[in-house]
Design an enzyme around this catalytic site. Structure first.
Site, PDB file in Angstrom:
ATOM      1  N   GLU A 113       1.367  -0.949  -0.080  1.00 51.33           N
ATOM      2  CA  GLU A 113       0.231  -0.382   0.172  1.00 51.33           C
ATOM      3  C   GLU A 113       0.715   0.972  -0.107  1.00 51.33           C
ATOM      4  O   GLU A 113       0.704   2.234   1.229  1.00 51.33           O
ATOM      5  CB  GLU A 113      -0.607   0.015   1.309  1.00 51.33           C
ATOM      6  CG  GLU A 113      -2.231   1.186   0.930  1.00 51.33           C
ATOM      7  CD  GLU A 113      -3.103   0.348  -0.448  1.00 51.33           C
ATOM      8  OE1 GLU A 113      -2.972  -0.819  -1.068  1.00 51.33           O
ATOM      9  OE2 GLU A 113      -2.604   1.699  -1.238  1.00 51.33           O
TER      10      GLU A 113
HETATM   11  C1  LIG Z   1       1.591  -9.315   0.467  1.00 49.03           C
HETATM   12  C2  LIG Z   1       2.457  -8.808  -0.620  1.00 49.03           C
HETATM   13  C3  LIG Z   1       1.047  -8.468  -0.881  1.00 49.03           C
HETATM   14  C4  LIG Z   1       0.468  -7.159  -2.751  1.00 49.03           C
HETATM   15  N1  LIG Z   1      -0.983  -6.860  -2.410  1.00 49.03           N
HETATM   16  C5  LIG Z   1      -0.681  -5.901  -3.598  1.00 49.03           C
HETATM   17  C6  LIG Z   1      -2.621  -6.004  -4.168  1.00 49.03           C
HETATM   18  O1  LIG Z   1      -3.659  -6.259  -3.127  1.00 49.03           O
HETATM   19  N2  LIG Z   1      -2.094  -5.085  -5.358  1.00 49.03           N
HETATM   20  C7  LIG Z   1      -0.843  -4.218  -6.015  1.00 49.03           C
HETATM   21  O2  LIG Z   1      -1.429  -4.104  -6.867  1.00 49.03           O
HETATM   22  N3  LIG Z   1       0.206  -4.823  -5.454  1.00 49.03           N
HETATM   23  C8  LIG Z   1       0.124  -4.726  -3.745  1.00 49.03           C
HETATM   24  N4  LIG Z   1       1.863  -4.934  -3.377  1.00 49.03           N
HETATM   25  C9  LIG Z   1       2.435  -4.820  -4.272  1.00 49.03           C
HETATM   26  C10 LIG Z   1       2.904  -3.535  -3.149  1.00 49.03           C
HETATM   27  O3  LIG Z   1       1.819  -2.862  -2.857  1.00 49.03           O
HETATM   28  C11 LIG Z   1       3.998  -3.418  -3.858  1.00 49.03           C
HETATM   29  O4  LIG Z   1       5.547  -4.465  -3.049  1.00 49.03           O
HETATM   30  C12 LIG Z   1       4.929  -1.606  -2.871  1.00 49.03           C
HETATM   31  O5  LIG Z   1       4.305  -0.554  -3.443  1.00 49.03           O
HETATM   32  C13 LIG Z   1       6.311  -1.853  -3.059  1.00 49.03           C
HETATM   33  O6  LIG Z   1       7.069  -1.519  -4.552  1.00 49.03           O
HETATM   34  P1  LIG Z   1       8.484  -3.361  -5.268  1.00 49.03           P
HETATM   35  O7  LIG Z   1       8.043  -3.889  -3.901  1.00 49.03           O
HETATM   36  O8  LIG Z   1       8.062  -2.767  -6.559  1.00 49.03           O
HETATM   37  O9  LIG Z   1       9.493  -1.766  -4.027  1.00 49.03           O
HETATM   38  P2  LIG Z   1      10.153  -0.707  -5.059  1.00 49.03           P
HETATM   39  O10 LIG Z   1       9.517   0.522  -5.895  1.00 49.03           O
HETATM   40  O11 LIG Z   1      11.374  -1.476  -5.516  1.00 49.03           O
HETATM   41  O12 LIG Z   1      11.012   0.022  -3.770  1.00 49.03           O
HETATM   42  C14 LIG Z   1      12.150  -1.154  -2.959  1.00 49.03           C
HETATM   43  C15 LIG Z   1      12.374  -0.095  -2.178  1.00 49.03           C
HETATM   44  O13 LIG Z   1      12.963   1.387  -2.106  1.00 49.03           O
HETATM   45  C16 LIG Z   1      12.364   2.470  -2.257  1.00 49.03           C
HETATM   46  N5  LIG Z   1      12.119   3.091  -3.287  1.00 49.03           N
HETATM   47  C17 LIG Z   1      11.462   3.285  -4.081  1.00 49.03           C
HETATM   48  N6  LIG Z   1      11.180   4.142  -5.025  1.00 49.03           N
HETATM   49  C18 LIG Z   1      11.487   5.359  -4.061  1.00 49.03           C
HETATM   50  C19 LIG Z   1      11.590   6.786  -4.540  1.00 49.03           C
HETATM   51  N7  LIG Z   1      11.010   7.558  -5.081  1.00 49.03           N
HETATM   52  N8  LIG Z   1      12.229   7.408  -3.175  1.00 49.03           N
HETATM   53  C20 LIG Z   1      12.427   6.612  -2.169  1.00 49.03           C
HETATM   54  N9  LIG Z   1      12.485   5.825  -2.104  1.00 49.03           N
HETATM   55  C21 LIG Z   1      11.998   4.862  -2.820  1.00 49.03           C
HETATM   56  C22 LIG Z   1      10.888   1.949  -1.060  1.00 49.03           C
HETATM   57  O14 LIG Z   1      10.256   3.139  -0.272  1.00 49.03           O
HETATM   58  C23 LIG Z   1      11.625   0.798  -0.732  1.00 49.03           C
HETATM   59  O15 LIG Z   1      11.509   0.522   0.394  1.00 49.03           O
HETATM   60  C24 LIG Z   1       1.611  -6.414  -2.149  1.00 49.03           C
HETATM   61  C25 LIG Z   1       3.460  -6.830  -2.062  1.00 49.03           C
HETATM   62  C26 LIG Z   1       2.754  -8.253  -0.816  1.00 49.03           C
HETATM   63  C27 LIG Z   1       4.769  -7.924  -0.912  1.00 49.03           C
END
Ligand SMILES: Cc1cc2nc3c(=O)[nH]c(=O)nc-3n(C[C@H](O)[C@H](O)[C@H](O)COP(=O)(O)OP(=O)(O)OC[C@H]3O[C@@H](n4cnc5c(N)ncnc54)[C@H](O)[C@@H]3O)c2cc1C
Length: 596
Positions: free
Chosen positions: A438
């Site tokens: 989220e």
């Molecule tokens: C169990 C689970 C359930 C989920 N359920 C859903 C769902 O129902 N629907 C859905 O659509 N998604 C869902 N997600 C996805 C979830 O919302 C994403 O994993 C989350 O938004 C983070 O994206 P990412 O994993 O690609 O991490 P990344 O975007 O790769 O981020 C990795 C790290 O880098 C930091 N970061 C990235 N960009 C920036 C920036 N510009 N500035 C500063 N810091 C940054 C982040 O804060 C984080 O700490 C789920 C994920 C999990 C694991």
């Protein structure tokens, strides 16, 4: 000690922190009265304690399973979900015209904590459905809402949120899922989404997917995204279920926690394309999805409170039973570890943080209600701005608190905390995702600083700080000796927050890097200061009750004092960290270099 929903604490916070009874009695929200609110929350607590809470462990041990595209819910989940939906709980805040109870947001926040405290993995299914209902209600056509909302509100059908793709997580600009217009006015979807919570399962008869995708010729970035509704089963004109849609679950993830919640890889359009309908306008999909995301953000913050409270209850019970060393009180028996000052520190930290985060979530919830029901346009606008300001704090501060609290819970158990049998470790594993999904907490900190501080020319944040100061003065003016140095510490934290806010607002124009570098520490500082004010308000309410003869709540004064003197004292240090700004890039590069 078995887990019990925290209904008494929730009701106290709704009353003392969010001033909800006064609001309800003004009849802004129709005929509702405080007795009705208390009885709904009491019933929710009874249901959750008796029926949902026992699923928590089995959900963790057995989890949801996947075979040939079919996801089977963890043992017991489907039956309890059916009872829960039949009892009407899926529609707490859903509109009455579609079969919901139409209760205020804040009642829903209270219930969300109750379901998630009982089993976070179970509660995720309705959490996503509720968000989908909100987005459809706000942006769906009359035709779509008439078909989809009644069964979603009743819980017969569930909902999902499909944003994430392998290359598009925090950055939704990179979404690639493709939509094509069909001749009959519907659309066809092609692409893959990952991490979709309850994307496939056997608890509901149909699953309604809300999917972000890009139409041909749409601009790059989030401005080219549209929102579509794609059901698992197509729906016949009479509302009955028809053919399966061209979409499937390609697998579920093996995760650190929330094993009972299936996290699905969803594939759209293997063949002719998944049949879908537009929600809102073309290329305005993110705005429509934001309704769902905002609701889910507060709900996820509430998960941090819920699981923190569960971990606290368990740690408290363990600390009363576990005996180590001689008692300082004399005698030759072994003393329960709860007599040790350091264990008391851990338990108090858990409880105070959970109550502070709950207060922040409740202030956010009541602001959402006021944004809808307040008497004048200007009050509604101010409340909407307050809800917008507080949402990232409710989400990120509360989920960080969830992680910290569940981790301390393991510590209170000593070695047994590390052993899975006690269940303390499960809370820590389950809680961990809430700071990530989220929107990762770092992204919320950026949202707070970049988009929320400038709201109404900075007036929204200035009002919030003024209200915190008001609480500090009330403690100084009418608080009893039990508050100790609460008023002084709260005033210091407010000074720190005010100075950091001033700096952040200035940096937004002159030095974005410094604003971004300190955003997470700023959010923490905000949470600590506001959380301290929430606890102080609860303490003042407890003293007022005591004056009328009811002394049962007086522990809340000590809780406010503990938070102010032991936890909110971090505020000036955080303000100094914020003020130090961004480090020049080069030292980071050399410090983080592999050879360093
Ligand atoms: C169990 C689970 C359930 C989920 N359920 C859903 C769902 O129902 N629907 C859905 O659509 N998604 C869902 N997600 C996805 C979830 O919302 C994403 O994993 C989350 O938004 C983070 O994206 P990412 O994993 O690609 O991490 P990344 O975007 O790769 O981020 C990795 C790290 O880098 C930091 N970061 C990235 N960009 C920036 C920036 N510009 N500035 C500063 N810091 C940054 C982040 O804060 C984080 O700490 C789920 C994920 C999990 C694991």
């Amino acid at each position: 000690m078995p887990y019990r929903s925290a209904t008494a604490d929730i009701l106290f916070s709704l009353s003392a922190v969010a001033d909800f009874p006064a609001l309800v009695e003004q009849k802004l929200m129709g005929d509702l009265d405080w007795d009705a609110v208390s009885s709904v929350i009491g019933e929710a607590g009874r249901f959750a304690t008796a029926e949902i809470a026992p699923l928590n462990r089995t959900g963790d041990l057995s989890g949801a399973t996947y075979e040939n595209g079919v996801v089977t819910a963890a043992p017991g989940f489907a039956d309890v979900y059916r009872h829960w939906a039949e009892a009407g709980w899926n529609g707490v805040s859903a509109p009455a015209e579609f079969g919901g109870m139409g209760l205020p947001h804040l009642v829903n926040v209270a219930c969300t904590e109750i379901w998630n405290g009982a089993s976070m993995a179970f509660a995720l299914c309705p959490l996503l459905t509720e968000g989908a209902i909100g987005a459809l209600k706000a942006h769906g056509s009359r035709e779509l809402t008439d078909i989809y909302l009644p069964p979603m509100v009743s819980g017969r059908w569930s909902g999902t949120m499909n944003l994430t793709e392998p290359q598009a997580g925090s950055d939704l600009n990179a979404v690639r899922t493709r939509a094509e217009r069909a001749e009959d006015g519907s659309y066809r979807l092609f692409g893959q989404k990952i991490f979709i919570t309850y994307g496939e399962h056997d608890m509901a008869e149909n699953i309604v997917h809300l999917v972000l995708a890009r139409l041909p010729g749409a601009s790059a970035g989030t401005r080219g995204l549209s929102l579509f509704l794609a059901p698992k089963f197509l729906v016949n004109a009479d509302g009955s279920l028809g053919q399966p849609n061209d979409l499937r679950c390609a697998g579920i993830e093996h995760k650190l926690g929330i094993h009972g919640s299936p996290t699905c890889v969803m594939v759209y359009g293997d063949n002719e394309g998944a049949k879908a309908w537009l929600v809102g306008e073309e290329n305005r999909g993110l705005a429509a999805m934001f309704v769902m995301m905002n609701a889910a953000r507060l709900a996820v913050g509430t998960q941090g409170v819920a699981i923190g409270d569960r971990a606290y209850q368990q740690a408290l019970a363990y600390a009363r039973e576990r005996r180590q060393g001689r008692s300082a009180k004399g005698g030759d028996g072994m003393a329960p570890i709860i007599e040790r000052p350091d264990v008391q520190r851990m338990l108090m930290t858990m409880k105070a943080n959970v109550h502070a985060a709950r207060g922040i979530c409740h202030l956010t919830g009541v602001s959402l209600d006021l944004a809808e029901y307040a008497a004048t346009e200007s009050e509604r606008t101010a409340a909407a701005n307050r809800a917008a300001l507080l949402t990232p704090i409710a989400k990120a501060f509360s989920t960080d608190i969830g992680d910290e609290t569940t981790s301390i819970g393991v510590q209170v158990h000593g070695g047994m905390g590390f052993i899975e049998e006690t269940g303390a470790a499960q809370h820590m594993r389950d809680s961990r995702i809430a700071a990530i999904y989220e929107g990762a907490n770092g992204i919320h900190a950026i949202d707070l600083v970049q988009r929320k501080l400038p709201l109404a020319g900075g007036e929204t944040v200035r009002n919030e700080i003024a209200q915190i100061r008001q609480v500090a003065s009330e403690v100084a003016g009418r608080g009893g000796a039990g508050f100790g140095a609460t008023a002084e510490r709260l005033a210091e934290a407010s000074d720190a927050l005010e100075e950091s806010t001033r700096l952040m607002l200035a940096w937004l124009a002159t030095d974005q890097n410094s604003a971004l570098a300190g955003a997470s520490q700023y959010l923490r500082l905000f949470g600590l200061t506001l959380g301290g004010a929430c606890l102080a308000k609860a303490g003042l309410a407890a003293e007022t009750l005591a004056k009328s003869g009811n002394k049962t709540e007086l522990g809340r004064v000590g809780l406010a004092r503990f938070f102010a003197e032991k936890l909110a004292t971090a505020a000036p240090g955080l303000a100094r960290a914020v003020a130090s700004g961004a480090m020049p890039l080069e030292p980071y590069e050399s410090i983080l270099a592999e050879s360093a």
